[in-house]
Design a protein around this motif. Structure first.
Motif, mmCIF file in Angstrom:
data_model
loop_
_atom_site.group_PDB
_atom_site.id
_atom_site.type_symbol
_atom_site.label_atom_id
_atom_site.label_comp_id
_atom_site.label_asym_id
_atom_site.label_seq_id
_atom_site.Cartn_x
_atom_site.Cartn_y
_atom_site.Cartn_z
ATOM 1 N N GLY A 178 36.995 -11.249 60.727
ATOM 2 C CA GLY A 178 35.563 -10.965 60.698
ATOM 3 C C GLY A 178 34.819 -11.426 61.920
ATOM 4 O O GLY A 178 33.946 -10.732 62.428
ATOM 5 N N ARG A 179 35.133 -12.606 62.416
ATOM 6 C CA ARG A 179 34.434 -13.121 63.589
ATOM 7 C C ARG A 179 34.784 -12.307 64.834
ATOM 8 O O ARG A 179 33.972 -12.165 65.750
ATOM 9 C CB ARG A 179 34.783 -14.592 63.804
ATOM 10 N N VAL A 180 36.016 -11.786 64.876
ATOM 11 C CA VAL A 180 36.469 -10.991 66.021
ATOM 12 C C VAL A 180 36.933 -9.618 65.528
ATOM 13 O O VAL A 180 37.105 -9.392 64.328
ATOM 14 C CB VAL A 180 37.619 -11.704 66.773
ATOM 15 N N SER A 181 37.150 -8.711 66.463
ATOM 16 C CA SER A 181 37.577 -7.341 66.133
ATOM 17 C C SER A 181 39.015 -7.119 66.600
ATOM 18 O O SER A 181 39.593 -7.938 67.319
ATOM 19 C CB SER A 181 36.658 -6.342 66.838
ATOM 20 N N ARG A 182 39.569 -5.978 66.207
ATOM 21 C CA ARG A 182 40.917 -5.639 66.659
ATOM 22 C C ARG A 182 40.948 -5.466 68.173
ATOM 23 O O ARG A 182 41.920 -5.852 68.835
ATOM 24 C CB ARG A 182 41.404 -4.363 65.967
ATOM 25 N N GLY A 183 39.886 -4.867 68.731
ATOM 26 C CA GLY A 183 39.827 -4.701 70.177
ATOM 27 C C GLY A 183 39.841 -6.032 70.901
ATOM 28 O O GLY A 183 40.508 -6.189 71.933
ATOM 29 N N LEU A 193 51.385 0.837 56.990
ATOM 30 C CA LEU A 193 50.544 0.949 58.176
ATOM 31 C C LEU A 193 49.770 2.257 58.194
ATOM 32 O O LEU A 193 50.198 3.247 57.588
ATOM 33 C CB LEU A 193 51.402 0.867 59.447
ATOM 34 N N LYS A 194 48.677 2.242 58.936
ATOM 35 C CA LYS A 194 47.890 3.453 59.180
ATOM 36 C C LYS A 194 47.419 3.435 60.631
ATOM 37 O O LYS A 194 47.499 2.408 61.319
ATOM 38 C CB LYS A 194 46.702 3.516 58.225
ATOM 39 N N ASP A 195 46.915 4.566 61.090
ATOM 40 C CA ASP A 195 46.434 4.655 62.461
ATOM 41 C C ASP A 195 45.359 3.597 62.733
ATOM 42 O O ASP A 195 44.453 3.390 61.915
ATOM 43 C CB ASP A 195 45.859 6.041 62.749
ATOM 44 N N GLY A 196 45.464 2.963 63.885
ATOM 45 C CA GLY A 196 44.488 1.957 64.284
ATOM 46 C C GLY A 196 44.920 0.533 64.015
ATOM 47 O O GLY A 196 44.269 -0.405 64.490
ATOM 48 N N ARG A 198 43.627 7.943 81.273
ATOM 49 C CA ARG A 198 42.407 7.438 80.651
ATOM 50 C C ARG A 198 42.707 6.202 79.807
ATOM 51 O O ARG A 198 41.928 5.226 79.808
ATOM 52 C CB ARG A 198 41.765 8.528 79.788
ATOM 53 N N ILE A 199 43.830 6.225 79.094
ATOM 54 C CA ILE A 199 44.231 5.071 78.290
ATOM 55 C C ILE A 199 44.448 3.857 79.191
ATOM 56 O O ILE A 199 43.988 2.749 78.896
ATOM 57 C CB ILE A 199 45.505 5.394 77.488
ATOM 58 N N THR A 204 35.350 -3.127 70.765
ATOM 59 C CA THR A 204 35.603 -2.292 69.585
ATOM 60 C C THR A 204 35.511 -0.815 69.946
ATOM 61 O O THR A 204 36.345 0.004 69.521
ATOM 62 C CB THR A 204 34.598 -2.634 68.470
ATOM 63 N N ASN A 205 34.497 -0.459 70.727
ATOM 64 C CA ASN A 205 34.342 0.927 71.166
ATOM 65 C C ASN A 205 35.542 1.373 72.000
ATOM 66 O O ASN A 205 36.046 2.489 71.852
ATOM 67 C CB ASN A 205 33.053 1.079 71.964
ATOM 68 N N THR A 206 36.004 0.506 72.893
ATOM 69 C CA THR A 206 37.188 0.818 73.702
ATOM 70 C C THR A 206 38.404 1.030 72.819
ATOM 71 O O THR A 206 39.182 1.973 73.006
ATOM 72 C CB THR A 206 37.462 -0.318 74.702
ATOM 73 N N TYR A 207 38.586 0.163 71.850
ATOM 74 C CA TYR A 207 39.722 0.262 70.927
ATOM 75 C C TYR A 207 39.686 1.590 70.178
ATOM 76 O O TYR A 207 40.709 2.278 70.039
ATOM 77 C CB TYR A 207 39.675 -0.908 69.957
#
Length: 376
Positions: free
Chosen positions: A286-291, A250-253, A156-157, A342-345
């Protein structure tokens, strides 16, 4: 495995009764041809080839390098010269042999001095206890339930990451976004789009310069390049973190980018940890996400590779972040794809965390099942 509790189902034996091991076969990268046959080195699956040397299922053990590591192949495979492979399973359940070998601590049987080496002749005679096939099958059914769930999550990943990659490429490489037919290109960009350097889209925080005196056996794990690839292991150094500034915690994500050695991008999901130098913690502005940044940096890895420097250990300079550009539309137009990535991430984080918990539960059960503490 010599610590079994004496159940009537477990009988005294030696390791060679469990599995007969044979040295692997040498093959260089240049000799390998494109194919679907896995090639296993001492550290695990390392590449693919068009020819198998051994029929699966089988077990592969690290003979040199990553000494005593244990790997399993369901399909036909090529065991590298740096490994030992299961020439005969002696009628035992293949996965039981795999689980049993993982409990033996084979890394303790180094005979190579400075160059760690595992000699099959030195371990074939190890005393063990061995249950009958029915008990083996029952143990395997319990443990493989965890491994099957982990493998399902891995698939799935992989599917989620591929879907995110394809979506990113459609929008930001091929410019095939909704309505693209009606948007003219100017200087190679859709009208209204701009190019931004990666350094303008995120903060790239280089890790803490830990010294050998800082490395211990207790405290928070220190994330180096190996941890970025495979998470926290027994070899991961630790530190209490008290003298480490908060920006290196660090933390999860958290999104990590290895800029030295092997260039790679991954999501951290192994809990609270400390970031070592040679890794960036990538924090969007801010303009973009981690995903989005995960996809953008992975897409840019070839561009970064072309800017590496260094004779012994290839790396990029921070200035490379100023020279790799990402095309972006205005914020409103980009909002749907940003939300999707973002949802995928977020889903990737959950799946990785599930696999962590499944692996922990399996690893708690494994020695208790394999020493007869839990009757089956």
């Amino acid at each position: 495995m010599t610590a079994y509790l004496g159940s009537e189902h477990w009988k005294p034996a030696v390791l060679q009764d469990l599995v007969l091991l044979q040295r692997g076969f040498d093959i260089t990268k240049a000799q390998q041809k494109e194919g679907e046959i896995p090639v296993y080195s001492s550290s695990g699956l390392s590449s693919w080839h068009n020819e198998a040397k051994v029929e699966g299922p089988g077990i592969i053990i690290g003979r040199k390098g990553t000494l005593g590591s244990v790997h399993y192949s369901e399909s036909d495979y090529w065991p590298h010269d740096t490994t030992l492979w299961s020439k005969s399973l002696n009628g035992n359940n293949p996965r039981f042999v795999y689980y049993a070998l993982k409990c033996l601590g084979l890394e303790k049987f180094n005979v190579g001095g400075a160059n760690p080496t595992l000699n099959r002749n030195h371990i074939h005679g190890l005393p063990i206890f061995l249950p009958g096939r029915n008990v083996q099958d029952t143990i395997v059914s319990i443990l493989s339930a965890y491994d099957d769930l982990i493998e399902t999550n891995r698939r799935r990943i992989a599917l989620l990451e591929e879907a995110a990659r394809l979506l990113y490429r459609e929008w930001f490489v091929h410019f095939r976004f909704p309505g693209h037919e009606h948007v003219p290109l100017t200087d190679g960009l859709p009208e209204g789009w701009e190019r931004f350097a990666l350094s303008d889209l995120a903060d790239f925080i280089n890790g803490f310069a830990f010294k050998p005196a800082h490395l211990g056996d207790t405290g928070l794990p220190i994330v180096k390049i190996p941890e970025l690839k495979q998470g926290v292991t027994e070899k991961t150094p630790r530190n209490d973190g008290e003298m480490v500034p908060e920006k290196y915690h660090l933390k999860d994500g958290d999104l990590l980018f290895s800029w030295s050695g092997t260039l790679a991008v991954n999501v951290w999901t192994s809990g609270p940890a400390l970031l070592n130098q040679h890794l960036f913690h990538v924090v969007p502005r801010g303009r973009v996400s981690r995903g989005f940044l995960m996809c953008a940096i992975r897409e840019a890895l070839i561009a970064f590779e072309n800017q590496t420097v260094g004779a012994t250990m290839k790396h990029i300079r921070r200035s490379a972040l100023d020279r790799v550009f990402v095309p972006l539309p205005d914020r409103a137009f980009m909002s749907p794809v940003k939300d999707t990535l973002t949802n995928t991430y977020d889903q990737l984080i959950v799946l990785h965390q599930q696999n962590q918990k499944l692996a922990q539960a399996r690893d708690l059960l494994l020695p208790r099942l394999m020493n007869g503490e839990i009757a089956v």
